[in-house]
Design an enzyme around this catalytic site. Structure first.
Site, PDB file in Angstrom:
ATOM      1  N   GLU A 166       0.799  -1.231   0.000  1.00 32.84           N
ATOM      2  CA  GLU A 166       0.000   0.000   0.000  1.00 32.84           C
ATOM      3  C   GLU A 166       0.834   1.285   0.000  1.00 32.84           C
ATOM      4  O   GLU A 166       0.328   2.351   0.312  1.00 32.84           O
ATOM      5  CB  GLU A 166      -0.986   0.030   1.177  1.00 32.84           C
ATOM      6  N   TYR A 168       3.444   2.045   1.945  1.00 30.48           N
ATOM      7  CA  TYR A 168       4.078   2.418   3.208  1.00 30.48           C
ATOM      8  C   TYR A 168       5.594   2.172   3.117  1.00 30.48           C
ATOM      9  O   TYR A 168       6.124   1.802   2.077  1.00 30.48           O
ATOM     10  CB  TYR A 168       3.437   1.654   4.357  1.00 30.48           C
ATOM     11  N   ARG A 216       2.687  -8.851   4.443  1.00 31.63           N
ATOM     12  CA  ARG A 216       1.735  -8.300   3.475  1.00 31.63           C
ATOM     13  C   ARG A 216       2.525  -7.715   2.317  1.00 31.63           C
ATOM     14  O   ARG A 216       3.184  -6.680   2.448  1.00 31.63           O
ATOM     15  CB  ARG A 216       0.842  -7.240   4.108  1.00 31.63           C
ATOM     16  N   HIS A 254      -1.790   3.896  -1.919  1.00 28.21           N
ATOM     17  CA  HIS A 254      -2.845   4.860  -1.622  1.00 28.21           C
ATOM     18  C   HIS A 254      -2.897   5.975  -2.662  1.00 28.21           C
ATOM     19  O   HIS A 254      -3.936   6.624  -2.824  1.00 28.21           O
ATOM     20  CB  HIS A 254      -2.640   5.458  -0.228  1.00 28.21           C
ATOM     21  N   GLN A 341     -18.508   5.159   2.306  1.00 25.71           N
ATOM     22  CA  GLN A 341     -18.996   6.411   2.889  1.00 25.71           C
ATOM     23  C   GLN A 341     -18.734   6.523   4.387  1.00 25.71           C
ATOM     24  O   GLN A 341     -18.396   7.597   4.885  1.00 25.71           O
ATOM     25  CB  GLN A 341     -20.500   6.552   2.622  1.00 25.71           C
TER      26      GLN A 341
END
Length: 673
Positions: A166, A168, A216, A254, A341
């Site tokens: 992701e 990081y 991961r 991201h 949301q």
């Protein structure tokens, strides 16, 4: 026997036996920022363990002060909060699941003045630029990961997950474009993967051979200059050799310009990237992202894509997902609709996460859910999200509920939302509510526009009005012209729409109507169509797994969107999904006009003023998406008759088509009565 035998098969991993292949994926919640945080976190994880997941992964904890996401974010580098962790572990173990602590160093994503990275390259999603770590600091961080793993073992965790995806810090070392180093941690592939490999070695040595070690891995970076598929495989092989027991797969960074977990992404769209990791290693692999039903999960395991499945948001939506799947009651699962949301959009705007379809998520200690001491006869008027949610929750507490709906089917404005390409998951919400209403013996009176006097004659103990909203008609001359339609006319498929169309109003409804008129269902339903449209390389040969997106297709209509405010259209769309919709409309060449003053609609088209200049736009139709007004006709009549009545949903507050607020309000009221 469960209809999902592969999903329910136990798995032995070192000292840990997982009762099934369902993993609760790590997610940020911000629960640690609230009062009674420890109690909240223990309850949050504990209820999902009791729901029979096999393995729980916590949200990420930083191994040192530099690695936290923001001031006050979770960290675990000393024993001062050991009791808090033991409470979390105890709650999960009491529920019969195993638990691993995720260790994450955010690197250049950190929002504080100690932000560091593999290099000084700033992320486009963070205004703070990182300082490049020294070689000594990199080695010290390796030790910090190992020290946190040892603390996790002391706290009773069954293992740790090393966050290497992701975008990081670890991912910033493995990807060529963020690793501009010239020391032993930069340059060649061997040097770029040294950081994660050394972390895994150190964790294994420090935590012991009987401790579960999950890595991961970024199965596909989806950023320019990321790793191609063969480098991902080599990283996986080296991490396995260093001592990992299990791979979890992350998809995209991201900052990727390709959606990864929104409803615009087809279910299991990333199986090709997960399979690439699986083919490179001999240890089990976890699939993740857009897996929200047991059928999809079973297929992933049965076809050999992966050995386990990770679900984060689906377990926000229904903590009993695993138990219902085991019992063959999948129709009762409250399915994640990937709307983002209440979870991601709230996290990205510095609020705590919950769930649109399950307001209890993250608030477990606030809902007693005890049976009603004095069951009542309750009338609910309106079968939209507020009415259905109230009816289900009230009936679960023992109340006798009658639900009136003027239309011939349940759903209210959800029936319009699910017509929009990319929002077909709303079908799952309706399926869930219909199933629960039937199971709870709620009396349904469909096609029945109930009158106040009739409700009075029935002598109900409580009347709850959830009659929703009606479209607002702005003050524009010519609204009775045949060219003028409302969004209800369009999304309900009541009338055909011409080829040149003006949309008045650029809120969520306006954008939904635009997507309905130019979008394609296949992009959100068929992985191949999605990957082609967005430019994801299914062969994983290119850097970052990217390729050229398919060329813009000729749109079926020429659209013009208008708003009164002199600002960019779509600024108030969802933080994590608005950019997706705006990108799709831009590719469809939708014109967007801000600061417009509407004058009239006539045979010539839409008359408006922009930038001080009058214009006439020749269009076939003008669609009104200019907001809503609460529908309170029945409520006002009941009040005039002296009835005691409650008001919920859009009938209470007309703000867009706000299912999030409606379901939350309805659930709280049902628990309170």
């Amino acid at each position: 026997m469960s209809p999902y035998p592969k999903l329910m098969e136990p798995l032995q991993l070192r000292a840990a036996t997982l009762r099934n292949r369902i993993v609760m994926g790590a997610m940020h919640t911000r629960l640690e920022t609230l009062d009674r945080a420890n109690e909240r976190l223990a309850a949050f994880y504990g209820v999902r363990a009791r729901g029979e997941v096999g393995l729980v992964l916590t949200g990420g904890y930083a191994p040192n002060p530099d690695g936290i996401f923001e001031p006050g974010a979770p960290a675990f580098y000393d024993s001062s909060r050991m009791d808090e962790h033991r409470a979390i572990v105890g709650a999960v173990h009491d529920g019969g699941a195993k638990i691993a602590l995720q260790i994450v160093h955010t690197g250049r994503y950190a929002k504080h003045d100690r932000c560091v990275g593999a290099s000084t390259l700033r992320s486009r999603i963070n205004p703070i630029g990182p300082r490049a770590m020294t070689t000594e600091e990199v080695w010290r961080t390796v030790s910090d990961f190992a020290a946190t793993a040892a603390l996790a073992r002391e706290a009773g965790y069954d293992g740790v997950e090393i966050m290497g995806s992701e975008g990081y810090l670890i991912n910033q070392f493995t990807a060529p474009f963020t690793n501009q180093r010239e020391d032993e941690f930069g340059g060649s592939l061997e040097n770029r993967v040294r950081f994660p490999v050394e972390i895994v070695k150190a964790v294994r040595e420090k935590a012991g051979d009987d401790f579960l070690l999950i890595y991961r891995i970024s199965a596909v970076d989806l950023v320019e200059g990321g790793m191609p598929g063969d480098e991902v495989q080599e990283l996986a092989r080296r991490v396995e050799a260093a001592g990992a027991d299990l791979f979890n797969t992350g998809i995209g960074w991201h900052e990727s310009a390709i959606p990864t977990i929104a409803a615009a992404v087809p279910r299991a769209a990333w199986s090709y990237a997960v399979r690439n990791v699986k083919e490179a290693v001999s240890i089990p692999v976890i699939a993740s992202n857009r897996i929200n039903t047991p059928e999809v999960a079973e297929d992933i395991i049965e076809t050999g894509v992966a050995d386990l499945v990770s679900m984060a948001r689906p377990l926000l939506a229904d903590p009993d997902f695993a138990r219902k799947a085991r019992l063959g009651r999948a129709d009762e699962i409250n399915t994640c609709i990937a709307c983002n949301q209440a979870c991601l959009d709230r996290i990205f705007t510095e609020r705590t996460a919950t769930c649109l379809v399950n307001p209890r998520a993250g608030r477990e200690i606030e809902f007693a859910d005890a049976p009603a001491l004095s069951p009542k006869r309750i009338a609910v008027v309106g079968g939209g999200p507020a009415g259905m949610a109230f009816a289900v929750n009230a009936a679960e507490r023992g109340h006798q509920v009658t639900l009136y709906e003027a239309a011939s089917e349940l759903g209210g404005q959800l029936n319009m939302a699910r017509a929009v390409p990319g929002k077909s998951e709303f079908n799952e919400m309706l399926r869930y509510f219909r199933t629960r209403l039937t199971a709870l013996a709620v009396e349904l009176r469909l096609g029945h526009a109930v009158e106040a006097e009739e409700l009075g004659r029935e002598n109900f103990d409580e009347i709850v009005v959830a009659t929703g909203v009606r479209p607002r008609r702005p003050d524009i001359a010519g609204l009775d012209h045949p060219k003028v339609l409302s969004y209800v006319d369009v999304l309900s498929r009541k009338v055909p729409v011409g080829r040149r169309v003006a949309i008045i109003g650029a809120g969520g409804i306006g954008f939904d109507v635009a997507e309905y008129l130019v979008g394609q269902d296949s992009e959100a339903l068929v992985p191949e169509a999605f990957l082609s449209t967005w430019g994801a390389d299914a062969e994983l040969r290119s850097a970052g797994g990217l390729t050229e997106p398919a060329g813009d297709r000729p749109p079926p209509r020429e659209l013009f969107m208008f708003q009164r405010k002199p600002e960019a259209l779509g600024r108030r769309l969802g933080k994590s999904t608005g950019w997706i919709l705006k990108t799709k409309l831009r590719r469809a060449h939708v014109a967007m006009i801000a600061g417009a003053e509407y004058r009239a609609v006539d045979d010539a088209g839409l008359h408006y003023v922009a930038d001080g200049m009058p214009h006439v736009l020749d269009v076939d139709h003008v669609i009104l998406c200019a907001g809503q007004e609460s529908e309170r006709t029945l409520y006002d009549r009941l009040v005039s008759l002296g009835a005691s009545v409650r008001l919920i949903g859009g009938a209470d507050v007309a703000a867009e088509l706000d299912a999030l607020r409606a379901i939350d309000q309805a659930t709280h009221l049902a628990v309170a009565i």
